[in-house]
Design a protein around this motif. Structure first.
Motif: not given
Length: 71
Positions: A12-23
């Motif tokens: 939506l905003c094209e900023q970092s989503n700080r997702c760490d789903v792979k952790a």
């Protein structure tokens, strides 16, 4: 048209989503409910590719709160 899908960018905003789903312990996004109205705004080619960022979710809730005060 070819799109580059980057799962670290909010669709939506094209900023970092700080997702760490792979952790190994998962990501904050797994314990956060994204409002359906925001999910509906995700471009089709990015649905299911990357997380909506926490900032967009917070902005949405703030706006809904402001809107309810006006009504």
């Amino acid at each position: 048209m070819t799109y580059k899908n980057d799962d670290s960018i909010c669709p939506l905003c094209e900023q970092s989503n700080r997702c760490d789903v792979k952790a190994s312990n998962g990501c904050w996004c797994m314990n956060t409910q994204v409002p359906a109205a925001l999910l509906a705004k995700i471009p089709t080619h990015l649905k299911g590719v990357s997380c909506v960022c926490n900032a967009c979710i917070e902005r949405y809730h703030e706006q809904k709160s402001l809107d309810s005060r006006v009504e």
